[in-house]
Write a protein that holds these residues in place. Structure first.
Motif, PDB file in Angstrom:
ATOM      1  N   UNK A 192       0.822  -1.209   0.000  1.00  0.00           N
ATOM      2  CA  UNK A 192       0.000   0.000   0.000  1.00  0.00           C
ATOM      3  C   UNK A 192       0.861   1.267   0.000  1.00  0.00           C
ATOM      4  N   UNK A 193       2.096   1.162   0.489  1.00  0.00           N
ATOM      5  CA  UNK A 193       2.971   2.339   0.558  1.00  0.00           C
ATOM      6  C   UNK A 193       3.575   2.704  -0.790  1.00  0.00           C
ATOM      7  N   UNK A 194       3.618   1.753  -1.724  1.00  0.00           N
ATOM      8  CA  UNK A 194       4.284   2.018  -3.006  1.00  0.00           C
ATOM      9  C   UNK A 194       3.437   1.730  -4.236  1.00  0.00           C
ATOM     10  N   UNK A 195       2.285   1.087  -4.057  1.00  0.00           N
ATOM     11  CA  UNK A 195       1.499   0.647  -5.213  1.00  0.00           C
ATOM     12  C   UNK A 195       0.724   1.769  -5.884  1.00  0.00           C
ATOM     13  N   UNK A 196       0.499   2.880  -5.162  1.00  0.00           N
ATOM     14  CA  UNK A 196      -0.384   3.924  -5.681  1.00  0.00           C
ATOM     15  C   UNK A 196       0.329   5.267  -5.784  1.00  0.00           C
ATOM     16  N   UNK A 197      -0.162   6.075  -6.716  1.00  0.00           N
ATOM     17  CA  UNK A 197       0.312   7.451  -6.875  1.00  0.00           C
ATOM     18  C   UNK A 197      -0.736   8.391  -6.307  1.00  0.00           C
ATOM     19  N   UNK A 198      -0.445   9.089  -5.231  1.00  0.00           N
ATOM     20  CA  UNK A 198      -1.431  10.004  -4.646  1.00  0.00           C
ATOM     21  C   UNK A 198      -1.809  11.118  -5.615  1.00  0.00           C
ATOM     22  N   UNK A 199      -3.098  11.464  -5.643  1.00  0.00           N
ATOM     23  CA  UNK A 199      -3.567  12.604  -6.423  1.00  0.00           C
ATOM     24  C   UNK A 199      -3.975  13.726  -5.475  1.00  0.00           C
ATOM     25  N   UNK A 200      -4.891  13.436  -4.562  1.00  0.00           N
ATOM     26  CA  UNK A 200      -5.270  14.462  -3.600  1.00  0.00           C
ATOM     27  C   UNK A 200      -6.424  14.044  -2.725  1.00  0.00           C
ATOM     28  N   UNK A 201      -6.505  14.677  -1.572  1.00  0.00           N
ATOM     29  CA  UNK A 201      -7.594  14.462  -0.634  1.00  0.00           C
ATOM     30  C   UNK A 201      -8.870  15.110  -1.163  1.00  0.00           C
ATOM     31  N   UNK A 202     -10.002  14.478  -0.844  1.00  0.00           N
ATOM     32  CA  UNK A 202     -11.305  15.042  -1.199  1.00  0.00           C
ATOM     33  C   UNK A 202     -11.932  15.686   0.026  1.00  0.00           C
ATOM     34  N   UNK A 203     -12.189  14.882   1.036  1.00  0.00           N
ATOM     35  CA  UNK A 203     -12.875  15.385   2.209  1.00  0.00           C
ATOM     36  C   UNK A 203     -12.555  14.502   3.408  1.00  0.00           C
ATOM     37  N   UNK A 204     -12.937  15.003   4.563  1.00  0.00           N
ATOM     38  CA  UNK A 204     -12.674  14.281   5.790  1.00  0.00           C
ATOM     39  C   UNK A 204     -13.802  14.550   6.774  1.00  0.00           C
TER      40      UNK A 204
END
Length: 321
Positions: free
Chosen positions: A108-120
């Motif tokens: 999970x630490x390397x498999x994805x490229x972050x784009x951005x947070x939506x909401x919390x």
């Protein structure tokens, strides 16, 4: 001869540039790793519908539920790194699932490229009104004296609610029995019926019951008060700042996606999140818009969130086999 060839090359160069298609030039897909109808589905569809209009291409929703969000996440982890396949990630499907599942088919630490947070949306800690407590300190006192131990409900083993309940017990220094259910609805029904006294979950499904008096809210498990329930104190105001549990949603792509495409998706996402109507609809659902300054900023947040939950999961012995 050499001069004519050079001139021909200069004339052809703009044509080559123009031949490169603008991105995206075909539909994208968003994998939502939960069944249709839940909060994940609502958030994903709301945001990507608005993004599609700005990108000039439709975004097709693909619900892939199962294994706490792991099945859908794996679909994205194994997709082509071209920016056309996106993942609606969340605190449950990425952070908690990656810590409690015995076998995760991706890192999970390397498999994805972050784009951005939506909401919390910070979780709210509630009790059945029959439990004689109106604050976390009173809950602590009652739980310490309870024999057998108080029980708390969760939407399932390895859910954010499971981890949040474990965190509360650890911080309060009390023993509490975990009672897992198959989703928020069944858990909430038993809490409303008084069969289980304590529950921690996202604000949206709890709010009408708190307002009706069928549940008593003790605190918001976040660093600041909720705009939806501004009179409810935070766990920090109650004297327990270590208790912080929120349900967040974000967009990710597969690792290796070209940085320019990640940057475009991040910019369009933040444009959408700045729209008043989008913000209003998310707030009605109990979530506050929290755009990331950059994809890298969200990547740092995700890593820190996972590091914060890891010791809680270990201490509670949480494991979904």
């Amino acid at each position: 001869m050499h001069r004519r060839a050079l001139l021909a090359g200069l004339v052809a160069a703009p044509a080559l540039v123009q031949a490169q298609p603008a991105w995206p030039d075909r539909p994208l897909r968003l994998v939502i790793p939960w069944p249709p109808g839940g909060t994940n589905d609502i958030v994903g569809r709301l945001v990507t519908e608005a993004m599609a209009a700005k990108l000039g291409q439709p975004i097709v929703i693909e619900n892939r539920g199962g294994a706490g969000g792991m099945l859908g996440s794996d679909v994205v982890a194994k997709s082509s790194p071209d920016g056309y396949t996106l993942l609606l990630g969340g605190s449950g499907s990425l952070t908690i699932t990656s810590l409690v599942q015995a076998r995760v088919p991706y890192d999970v630490a390397t498999a994805f490229a972050p784009i951005g947070m939506i909401c919390q949306g910070p979780n709210v800690i509630v009790v059945h009104p029959s439990l004689p407590v109106r604050s976390l300190k009173e809950l602590q006192a009652v739980a310490k004296a309870a024999k057998p131990p108080l029980s708390y409900a969760s939407p399932g083993v390895g859910s954010t609610g499971h981890a949040a309940g474990a965190m509360i017990a650890q911080v309060l220094g009390v023993e509490m029995d975990h009672i897992p259910y198959r989703g928020t609805g069944p858990a909430l029904n038993d809490v409303l019926a008084g069969r289980i006294p304590v529950f921690t979950n996202a604000l949206a499904p709890m709010q009408p019951h708190v307002q009706a008096g069928s549940l008593r809210a003790l605190a918001i498990a976040g660093a600041r008060r909720s705009a939806v329930m501004p009179d409810l104190p935070t766990t920090a105001e109650e004297g327990f700042p270590q208790i912080e549990a929120s349900t967040w949603f974000a967009l990710l792509a597969v690792a290796g996606t070209p940085p320019d495409r990640i940057a475009r998706l991040h910019a369009v996402l933040n444009e959408v999140l700045a729209e008043p109507e989008i913000r209003r609809k998310l707030l009605e659902g109990g979530a506050e818009v929290e755009p990331s300054e950059s994809p890298e900023a969200f990547g740092r947040y995700f890593a820190a969130d996972r590091a914060r939950w890891a010791p809680v999961v270990r201490a509670a012995g949480m494991r979904a086999d």
